[in-house]
Design an enzyme around this catalytic site. Structure first.
Site, PDB file in Angstrom:
ATOM      1  N   LYS A  87       0.074   4.281  -0.288  1.00 49.39           N
ATOM      2  CA  LYS A  87      -0.574   5.428   0.351  1.00 49.39           C
ATOM      3  C   LYS A  87      -0.379   6.698  -0.496  1.00 49.39           C
ATOM      4  O   LYS A  87      -0.330   6.623  -1.719  1.00 49.39           O
ATOM      5  CB  LYS A  87      -0.087   5.571   1.788  1.00 49.39           C
ATOM      6  CG  LYS A  87      -0.306   4.284   2.604  1.00 49.39           C
ATOM      7  CD  LYS A  87      -0.068   4.455   4.071  1.00 49.39           C
ATOM      8  CE  LYS A  87      -0.296   3.130   4.780  1.00 49.39           C
ATOM      9  NZ  LYS A  87      -0.168   3.252   6.255  1.00 49.39           N
ATOM     10  N   SER A 116       3.514  -2.048  10.307  1.00 47.98           N
ATOM     11  CA  SER A 116       4.979  -1.951  10.435  1.00 47.98           C
ATOM     12  C   SER A 116       5.678  -3.265  10.076  1.00 47.98           C
ATOM     13  O   SER A 116       6.635  -3.671  10.737  1.00 47.98           O
ATOM     14  CB  SER A 116       5.359  -1.507  11.853  1.00 47.98           C
ATOM     15  OG  SER A 116       4.860  -0.216  12.133  1.00 47.98           O
ATOM     16  N   GLU A 118      -6.911   4.103   8.233  1.00 47.18           N
ATOM     17  CA  GLU A 118      -6.792   5.545   8.005  1.00 47.18           C
ATOM     18  C   GLU A 118      -8.098   6.135   7.479  1.00 47.18           C
ATOM     19  O   GLU A 118      -8.404   7.295   7.725  1.00 47.18           O
ATOM     20  CB  GLU A 118      -5.612   5.823   7.074  1.00 47.18           C
ATOM     21  CG  GLU A 118      -4.278   5.585   7.784  1.00 47.18           C
ATOM     22  CD  GLU A 118      -3.131   5.269   6.846  1.00 47.18           C
ATOM     23  OE1 GLU A 118      -3.313   5.341   5.619  1.00 47.18           O
ATOM     24  OE2 GLU A 118      -2.054   4.926   7.361  1.00 47.18           O
ATOM     25  N   ASN A 163       0.864  -1.179   0.000  1.00 41.99           N
ATOM     26  CA  ASN A 163       0.000   0.000   0.000  1.00 41.99           C
ATOM     27  C   ASN A 163       0.901   1.230   0.000  1.00 41.99           C
ATOM     28  O   ASN A 163       1.502   1.572   1.021  1.00 41.99           O
ATOM     29  CB  ASN A 163      -0.900  -0.021   1.241  1.00 41.99           C
ATOM     30  CG  ASN A 163      -1.796   1.197   1.331  1.00 41.99           C
ATOM     31  OD1 ASN A 163      -1.891   1.991   0.380  1.00 41.99           O
ATOM     32  ND2 ASN A 163      -2.453   1.365   2.460  1.00 41.99           N
ATOM     33  N   HIS A 197      -9.521   0.574   5.322  1.00 38.59           N
ATOM     34  CA  HIS A 197      -8.220   0.775   5.967  1.00 38.59           C
ATOM     35  C   HIS A 197      -8.398   1.652   7.200  1.00 38.59           C
ATOM     36  O   HIS A 197      -9.261   2.526   7.244  1.00 38.59           O
ATOM     37  CB  HIS A 197      -7.251   1.434   4.980  1.00 38.59           C
ATOM     38  CG  HIS A 197      -5.833   1.427   5.448  1.00 38.59           C
ATOM     39  ND1 HIS A 197      -5.345   2.347   6.343  1.00 38.59           N
ATOM     40  CD2 HIS A 197      -4.799   0.591   5.160  1.00 38.59           C
ATOM     41  CE1 HIS A 197      -4.071   2.105   6.580  1.00 38.59           C
ATOM     42  NE2 HIS A 197      -3.715   1.038   5.882  1.00 38.59           N
ATOM     43  N   GLY A 250       2.387   2.445  10.954  1.00 40.90           N
ATOM     44  CA  GLY A 250       3.227   3.614  10.810  1.00 40.90           C
ATOM     45  C   GLY A 250       3.886   4.078  12.096  1.00 40.90           C
ATOM     46  O   GLY A 250       4.479   5.155  12.141  1.00 40.90           O
ATOM     47  N   GLU A 269      -5.024  -5.321  10.757  1.00 42.24           N
ATOM     48  CA  GLU A 269      -4.069  -4.235  10.972  1.00 42.24           C
ATOM     49  C   GLU A 269      -4.368  -3.550  12.301  1.00 42.24           C
ATOM     50  O   GLU A 269      -5.251  -2.685  12.369  1.00 42.24           O
ATOM     51  CB  GLU A 269      -4.174  -3.200   9.845  1.00 42.24           C
ATOM     52  CG  GLU A 269      -3.779  -3.730   8.485  1.00 42.24           C
ATOM     53  CD  GLU A 269      -3.490  -2.591   7.523  1.00 42.24           C
ATOM     54  OE1 GLU A 269      -2.443  -2.618   6.888  1.00 42.24           O
ATOM     55  OE2 GLU A 269      -4.321  -1.674   7.432  1.00 42.24           O
TER      56      GLU A 269
END
Length: 265
Positions: free
Chosen positions: A12, A216, A98, A10, A96, A176, A170
């Site tokens: 991003k 990560s 985010e 991904n 996701h 991150g 996730e």
């Protein structure tokens, strides 16, 4: 049941058109056509076309980072499942963390479900992301959160569609941040997800659905994570932006006992 490992990158909101082309070309060269690990990359939507061209003839699949739930119409700035399919996408990431927690307005399970159903109807395969926040984990709510996200995200799934779904676990606190779930934490969450999938569908469907780990993932921890019995791949963020690192993660998957075609990508 053997499940083919699936490693997806991904990218991003990173890279330029030239950088996307260079990275995709390097990966296309680095992943052999008969690689036993399935590989996909998900660039920013504005660069899907150039990456599709760079991947032409390779074994690497193309994915999008998000999608809208309508087929066409007055939805300024949105991209339909049919558009993604038309430009060469095989996969789309939905739900996701985010989009659930960072980018406003936050997506809820009802919208995520609409996106998933629309994508499947158009012919796309879906990577459905689920995961708990740090506060939810501290409150021992991990399983209840995963249960709600699975139940809501997969509601009204048409018969026979489960094989087109990949689940990406996730943990939000590991995305991150440099923190990674321990192998025990990852396996425990993945095992719970598979048990819940068997309850939602049946054991055969649950045993066939791949569950990626994301959060990560990097070359130094990939082999240990991918060796877990219910971890069927990785959804990779930052490490997917460097060809050498991403290829090392794919190579780590080849060390999994279920992958029997050597150790070269």
């Amino acid at each position: 049941m053997d499940r083919r490992l699936f490693v997806a990158g991904n990218w991003k909101m990173n890279l330029s058109a030239a950088q996307c082309t260079a990275l995709a070309s390097e990966l296309a060269t680095g992943v052999r056509s008969d690689c036993p690990v399935e590989v996909a990359v998900c660039p920013p939507s504005v660069y899907l076309s150039v990456v599709h061209t760079a991947l032409d003839g390779s074994a690497i699949r193309l994915g999008a980072q998000n999608v809208y739930c309508e087929s066409n119409g007055a939805f300024t700035g949105q991209i339909s499942p049919a558009m993604l399919l038309d430009i060469g996408c095989d996969y789309v990431i939905i739900g996701h963390s985010e989009t659930r927690h960072t980018i406003e307005p936050h997506e809820d399970d009802a919208l995520i479900n609409r996106k998933l159903l629309a994508s499947l109807a158009a012919g796309l395969k879906v990577i459905l992301c689920i995961g708990e926040t740090l506060d939810q984990r501290k409150r021992a709510q991990t399983e209840s959160v995963l249960d709600a996200q699975l139940t809501g995200g997969l509601a009204n799934l048409p018969a026979g569609s489960a094989e087109k779904i990949t689940i990406a676990y996730e943990p939000v606190w590991a995305i991150g941040t440099g923190q990674t779930a321990t192998t025990d934490q990852a396996q425990q969450a993945h095992a719970f997800v598979r048990t819940r999938l068997a309850e939602l569908f049946d054991s055969a469907a649950a045993n066939g659905i791949r569950i990626q780990y994301g959060g990560s993932v990097k070359p130094s921890n990939a082999a240990e994570l991918l060796a877990q019995p219910d971890v069927d791949g990785a959804l990779v963020g930052g490490a997917s932006l460097k060809a050498d690192d991403f290829l090392e993660i794919i190579k780590a998957g080849l060390q999994n006992p279920s992958q029997t075609s050597g150790t070269d990508v």
